[in-house]
Design an enzyme around this catalytic site. Structure first.
Site, PDB file in Angstrom:
ATOM      1  N   PRO A 151       0.270  15.928 -12.123  1.00  0.00           N
ATOM      2  CA  PRO A 151       1.677  15.569 -11.976  1.00  0.00           C
ATOM      3  C   PRO A 151       1.900  14.610 -10.808  1.00  0.00           C
ATOM      4  CG  PRO A 151       1.310  17.891 -11.371  1.00  0.00           C
ATOM      5  CD  PRO A 151      -0.024  17.329 -11.777  1.00  0.00           C
ATOM      6  N   GLY A 201       1.609  14.407  -2.361  1.00  0.00           N
ATOM      7  CA  GLY A 201       0.671  15.311  -1.691  1.00  0.00           C
ATOM      8  C   GLY A 201      -0.587  15.597  -2.477  1.00  0.00           C
ATOM      9  N   SER A 244      -1.202   8.839  -6.059  1.00  0.00           N
ATOM     10  CA  SER A 244      -1.279   7.378  -5.966  1.00  0.00           C
ATOM     11  C   SER A 244      -2.737   6.932  -5.988  1.00  0.00           C
ATOM     12  CB  SER A 244      -0.561   6.865  -4.708  1.00  0.00           C
ATOM     13  OG  SER A 244      -1.134   7.417  -3.542  1.00  0.00           O
ATOM     14  N   ALA A 263      -5.277   8.592  -7.246  1.00  0.00           N
ATOM     15  CA  ALA A 263      -5.832   8.875  -8.579  1.00  0.00           C
ATOM     16  C   ALA A 263      -5.419   7.791  -9.560  1.00  0.00           C
ATOM     17  CB  ALA A 263      -5.362  10.248  -9.051  1.00  0.00           C
ATOM     18  N   ASP A 278      -8.140  10.183   0.245  1.00  0.00           N
ATOM     19  CA  ASP A 278      -7.591  10.399  -1.105  1.00  0.00           C
ATOM     20  C   ASP A 278      -8.354   9.594  -2.150  1.00  0.00           C
ATOM     21  OD1 ASP A 278      -5.732  11.862   0.284  1.00  0.00           O
ATOM     22  OD2 ASP A 278      -3.975  10.912  -0.626  1.00  0.00           O
TER      23      ASP A 278
HETATM   24  C1  MEV Z   1      -2.476  12.018   2.394  1.00  0.00           C
HETATM   25  O1  MEV Z   1      -2.956  12.727   1.277  1.00  0.00           O
HETATM   26  C2  MEV Z   1      -3.326  12.270   3.578  1.00  0.00           C
HETATM   27  C3  MEV Z   1      -2.914  11.543   4.855  1.00  0.00           C
HETATM   28  O2  MEV Z   1      -3.804  12.005   5.874  1.00  0.00           O
HETATM   29  C4  MEV Z   1      -2.999  10.048   4.728  1.00  0.00           C
HETATM   30  C5  MEV Z   1      -4.423   9.535   4.635  1.00  0.00           C
HETATM   31  O3  MEV Z   1      -5.337  10.224   5.077  1.00  0.00           O
HETATM   32  O4  MEV Z   1      -4.599   8.418   4.145  1.00  0.00           O
HETATM   33  C6  MEV Z   1      -1.505  11.912   5.286  1.00  0.00           C
END
Ligand code: MEV
Length: 313
Positions: free
Chosen positions: A92, A96, A100, A102, A143
């Site tokens: 979904p 968090g 993006s 993926a 990510d």
């Molecule tokens: C985002 O999922 C994780 C952050 O630490 C940003 C990043 O590491 O690029 C907030």
């Protein structure tokens, strides 16, 4: 037609701190963003059919277009190329979960296939990192790395610009988790910038917190290796406290964390950029997972029940 996928993820330890060179631990989840790409007559036309939090697609539209421009550049493709891009899949679009990254990995893979380019995973990961800059400003790379390779991994950004330190970790068995979405779309770029600014203004306070975050990552790694689930949960709780101290949690995230803990979760924390987005709770066993998931659903929040440590690669 070219097709591609990228994994979603939860960060178990170290979001935000990883941007500044502290190690983090991330687990891909078995939900993916999928993309299909076809050469078109004109323009870049994106049809985004992901299930998302309300307003997610609209809020991210410009960043998504910028990410595709960045991707084409990183792949050495004529920016005037015309493409129809479809985005969907089981992950979904909640802030968090690495949605993006993926989607960038999925789109980059699909473009490569459509244009008959042989692009190795290492390059896909670099391309997705460039694309992530559109969403996160100064991303750590955690990510896109999780989205590209899947699995459970230790990640440390190379602050000198060379290759990041990435190690695959394995655990005795996958563990159930519950992800609760606040329903609030968060702006990762603004969250990352906010932390950097506060860190600059309060070096003493932030250095102490960052030092503890680094210790937590090592303790978390050991707890995962020993499969000490109670300890992993306790450390996740402490990680959430550090994230509160650097001001990236929110009322809704704290509420979800509280509910999960009260229902017996071993630990709970925000996951990803915070400021909205998602909470993740460690809930070993189907029964506990169901109990925590139901409590969150009953409050009107959306839930994803999944596992960490699933072998995705
Ligand atoms: C985002 O999922 C994780 C952050 O630490 C940003 C990043 O590491 O690029 C907030």
């Amino acid at each position: 037609m070219g097709k591609g996928s990228g994994y979603g993820k939860v960060i178990l330890f170290g979001e935000h701190f990883v941007v500044h060179g502290v190690p983090g631990i991330v687990s891909a989840i078995d939900s993916t963003t999928d993309a299909e790409v076809k050469k078109a007559q004109s323009g870049i036309n994106v049809k985004d059919e992901r299930k998302t939090a309300k307003g997610y697609s609209e809020e991210k539209r410009l960043q998504q277009l910028e990410s595709i421009e960045r991707m084409l550049k990183a792949m050495g493709i004529d920016p005037k190329i015309a493409l129809d891009i479809w985005v969907g899949g089981t992950l979904p679009g909640f802030s968090g979960l690495g949605a993006s990254a993926a989607s960038s990995v999925a789109i980059a893979r699909a473009i490569a296939q459509e244009l008959n380019m042989k692009v190795a995973d290492e390059k896909i990961n670099q391309v997705a990192y460039e694309a992530e800059k559109a969403y996160a400003g100064n991303p750590s790379g955690i990510d896109n790395t999780a989205a590209t390779y899947g699995g459970l991994m230790w990640f440390r950004k190379n602050m000198a610009g060379g290759p990041d330190k990435v190690e695959h970790l394995s655990i005795e068995a996958p563990v159930e988790i519950v992800i609760g979405s606040t329903g609030k779309v968060a702006n990762t770029k603004a969250m990352v910038e906010g932390v950097a600014e506060r860190k600059r203004k309060n070096p003493q306070k932030y250095n102490t917190i960052f030092k503890r975050a680094e210790e937590l990552a090592y303790e978390g790694r050991a707890a995962l290796e020993f499969y000490n689930l109670k300890k992993i949960g306790e450390l996740m709780n402490e990680n959430h406290r550090l994230l509160q101290e650097i001001e990236v949690s929110s009322k809704e995230l704290d509420l979800l964390v509280d509910v999960a803990r009260k229902q017996g979760a071993y630990g709970a924390k925000l996951t990803g950029g915070g400021g909205g987005g998602c909470m993740t709770a460690l809930t070993p066993g189907k029964e506990l997972q169901g109990k925590v998931a139901n409590a969150i659903k009953n409050l009107g929040f959306e839930v994803l029940s999944t596992k960490i440590g699933v072998q995705t690669t």
